[in-house]
Design an enzyme around this catalytic site. Structure first.
Site, PDB file in Angstrom:
ATOM      1  N   ASN A   7      -2.465  -5.824  -7.286  1.00 21.74           N
ATOM      2  CA  ASN A   7      -3.031  -5.535  -5.969  1.00 21.74           C
ATOM      3  C   ASN A   7      -2.598  -4.128  -5.606  1.00 21.74           C
ATOM      4  OD1 ASN A   7      -3.677  -5.369  -3.271  1.00 21.74           O
ATOM      5  ND2 ASN A   7      -2.174  -6.893  -2.593  1.00 21.74           N
ATOM      6  N   TRP A   8      -3.537  -3.199  -5.690  1.00 23.60           N
ATOM      7  CA  TRP A   8      -3.179  -1.787  -5.470  1.00 23.60           C
ATOM      8  C   TRP A   8      -3.071  -1.430  -3.990  1.00 23.60           C
ATOM      9  CZ3 TRP A   8      -6.642   1.309  -9.478  1.00 23.60           C
ATOM     10  CH2 TRP A   8      -6.304   0.862 -10.773  1.00 23.60           C
ATOM     11  N   LYS A   9      -3.459  -2.347  -3.127  1.00 23.30           N
ATOM     12  CA  LYS A   9      -3.418  -2.094  -1.677  1.00 23.30           C
ATOM     13  C   LYS A   9      -4.134  -0.772  -1.355  1.00 23.30           C
ATOM     14  CE  LYS A   9       0.609  -4.984  -1.440  1.00 23.30           C
ATOM     15  NZ  LYS A   9       1.876  -5.335  -0.794  1.00 23.30           N
ATOM     16  N   HIS A  97      -4.331 -12.140   2.558  1.00 26.72           N
ATOM     17  CA  HIS A  97      -3.044 -11.511   2.224  1.00 26.72           C
ATOM     18  C   HIS A  97      -2.196 -11.431   3.498  1.00 26.72           C
ATOM     19  CE1 HIS A  97      -0.054  -8.555   1.096  1.00 26.72           C
ATOM     20  NE2 HIS A  97      -0.331  -8.862  -0.160  1.00 26.72           N
ATOM     21  N   GLU A  99      -0.454  -9.197   4.714  1.00 27.43           N
ATOM     22  CA  GLU A  99      -0.627  -7.967   5.489  1.00 27.43           C
ATOM     23  C   GLU A  99      -1.863  -8.068   6.376  1.00 27.43           C
ATOM     24  OE1 GLU A  99      -0.397  -5.326   2.131  1.00 27.43           O
ATOM     25  OE2 GLU A  99       1.745  -5.771   1.970  1.00 27.43           O
ATOM     26  N   GLU A 169       3.175 -16.108  -1.659  1.00 26.40           N
ATOM     27  CA  GLU A 169       3.894 -14.845  -1.476  1.00 26.40           C
ATOM     28  C   GLU A 169       4.777 -14.944  -0.237  1.00 26.40           C
ATOM     29  OE1 GLU A 169       1.677 -11.363  -3.431  1.00 26.40           O
ATOM     30  OE2 GLU A 169       0.744 -11.687  -1.494  1.00 26.40           O
ATOM     31  N   GLY A 175       7.055  -6.169  -1.094  1.00 26.45           N
ATOM     32  CA  GLY A 175       7.323  -4.739  -0.938  1.00 26.45           C
ATOM     33  C   GLY A 175       8.754  -4.429  -0.536  1.00 26.45           C
ATOM     34  N   SER A 214       7.558  -8.605  -4.843  1.00 25.26           N
ATOM     35  CA  SER A 214       8.524  -7.817  -5.624  1.00 25.26           C
ATOM     36  C   SER A 214       8.639  -8.261  -7.076  1.00 25.26           C
ATOM     37  CB  SER A 214       9.894  -7.799  -4.936  1.00 25.26           C
ATOM     38  OG  SER A 214       9.792  -7.180  -3.663  1.00 25.26           O
ATOM     39  N   GLY A 235       2.181  -6.143  -6.505  1.00 27.91           N
ATOM     40  CA  GLY A 235       1.824  -4.980  -5.691  1.00 27.91           C
ATOM     41  C   GLY A 235       2.389  -3.711  -6.301  1.00 27.91           C
ATOM     42  N   GLY A 236       3.563  -3.290  -5.804  1.00 26.67           N
ATOM     43  CA  GLY A 236       4.176  -2.022  -6.194  1.00 26.67           C
ATOM     44  C   GLY A 236       4.196  -1.776  -7.700  1.00 26.67           C
TER      45      GLY A 236
HETATM   46  P1  PGA Z   1       4.841  -6.317  -4.026  1.00 26.57           P
HETATM   47  O1  PGA Z   1       3.476  -6.815  -3.339  1.00 26.57           O
HETATM   48  O2  PGA Z   1       4.760  -6.713  -5.471  1.00 26.57           O
HETATM   49  O3  PGA Z   1       4.851  -4.828  -3.823  1.00 26.57           O
HETATM   50  O4  PGA Z   1       5.962  -7.010  -3.324  1.00 26.57           O
HETATM   51  C1  PGA Z   1       2.924  -8.053  -3.659  1.00 26.57           C
HETATM   52  C2  PGA Z   1       1.692  -8.308  -2.820  1.00 26.57           C
HETATM   53  O5  PGA Z   1       1.687  -7.945  -1.643  1.00 26.57           O
HETATM   54  O6  PGA Z   1       0.694  -8.871  -3.301  1.00 26.57           O
END
Ligand code: PGA
Length: 252
Positions: A7-9, A97, A99, A169, A175, A214, A235-236
């Site tokens: 997930n590149w956000k 998600h 966020e 999650e 993050g 993470s 994500g990251g």
């Molecule tokens: P993260 O993000 O791996 O940077 O914690 C995961 C996500 O939000 O899908």
């Protein structure tokens, strides 16, 4: 098959996306794709470029989107419909998600409408659920997560179980560099599996459950070893082709 989705956000323009996909392709090989389905979810503005490079070079990557509107079309300025994504060869759409739940007011009801719209357009929803830190500390994690699961999947039938992906999650782990312990994660994914079986009967076994929060190449193997974790939403670590390839090759 196990599923690892990046997930590149809100990162990368379309030129970066092409480069990242090419770099990832050079770092993986046939043996990886035999074990793991690899999906990248760039921002909307990179989808067309990503589709083109994946199709032209016949790369075995799936394409994901990070959001969608639940209506088919209409006066919804700034929104993107499921059909628009399907036309770009998108096969997975992240819905709900944390966020989006926290910053854009998405409720289980909205997430449910989006999940159904994604299925109706022939794509797979990746339905995100997870507790915040206060809920975990109050011992409410399982209740919160199972409640979100039921609300987000309400009215979806057992025949569609195989098309649905659930991503657990924990919000406090996203993050932050603080991943859940593998045992804590598995306690929740076990409860998710039990709820899916209760909702859908034996078909509930076909829904893939991902862990996210993470995830990196150092901790992925521990999550994948758990019986009710079938993959990861990353994500990251998905923004660097070396580290994302390391996550995909967790089994080496
Ligand atoms: P993260 O993000 O791996 O940077 O914690 C995961 C996500 O939000 O899908």
């Amino acid at each position: 098959m196990d599923l690892i989705m990046g997930n590149w956000k809100m990162h990368t323009n379309h030129l970066d996306a092409i480069q990242m996909i090419q770099k990832l392709f050079y770092r993986l090989d046939r043996k990886d794709y035999e074990r793991v389905e690899v999906v990248v979810a760039p921002p909307f503005t990179s989808l067309r470029s990503a589709q083109t490079v994946i199709e032209t070079d016949r790369m075995p990557f799936g394409l994901g989107a990070q959001n969608v509107h639940f209506e088919e079309k209409g006066a919804f300025t700034g929104e993107i419909s499921p059909a628009m994504l399907a036309k770009l060869s998108v096969s997975y759409v992240i819905v709900g998600h944390s966020e989006r739940r926290a910053m854009f007011g998405e409720t289980d009801d909205v997430v449910n409408k989006k999940a159904k719209a994604v299925l109706n357009a022939g794509m797979r929803p990746v339905v995100c659920i997870g507790e915040v830190l206060e809920q975990r500390e109050a011992g409410q994690a399982l209740d919160v997560v199972v409640g979100q699961l039921r609300g987000s999947l309400s009215g979806i039938s057992a025949e569609e179980a195989e098309e649905v992906v659930v991503a657990y999650e924990p919000v406090w782990a996203i993050g932050t560099g603080l991943s859940a312990s593998t045992d804590d994660a598995a306690e929740v994914t076990d409860a998710i599996r039990a709820a899916l079986l209760e909702m859908w009967g034996p078909e509930g076994e076909k829904t893939r459950i991902l862990y996210g929060g993470s995830v990196n190449q150092g901790n992925i193997a521990g999550f994948m070893a758990k019986r009710t974790i079938d993959g990861a939403l990353v994500g990251g670590a998905s923004l660097d082709p070396d580290s994302f390839a390391g996550v995909v090759r967790y089994w080496i």
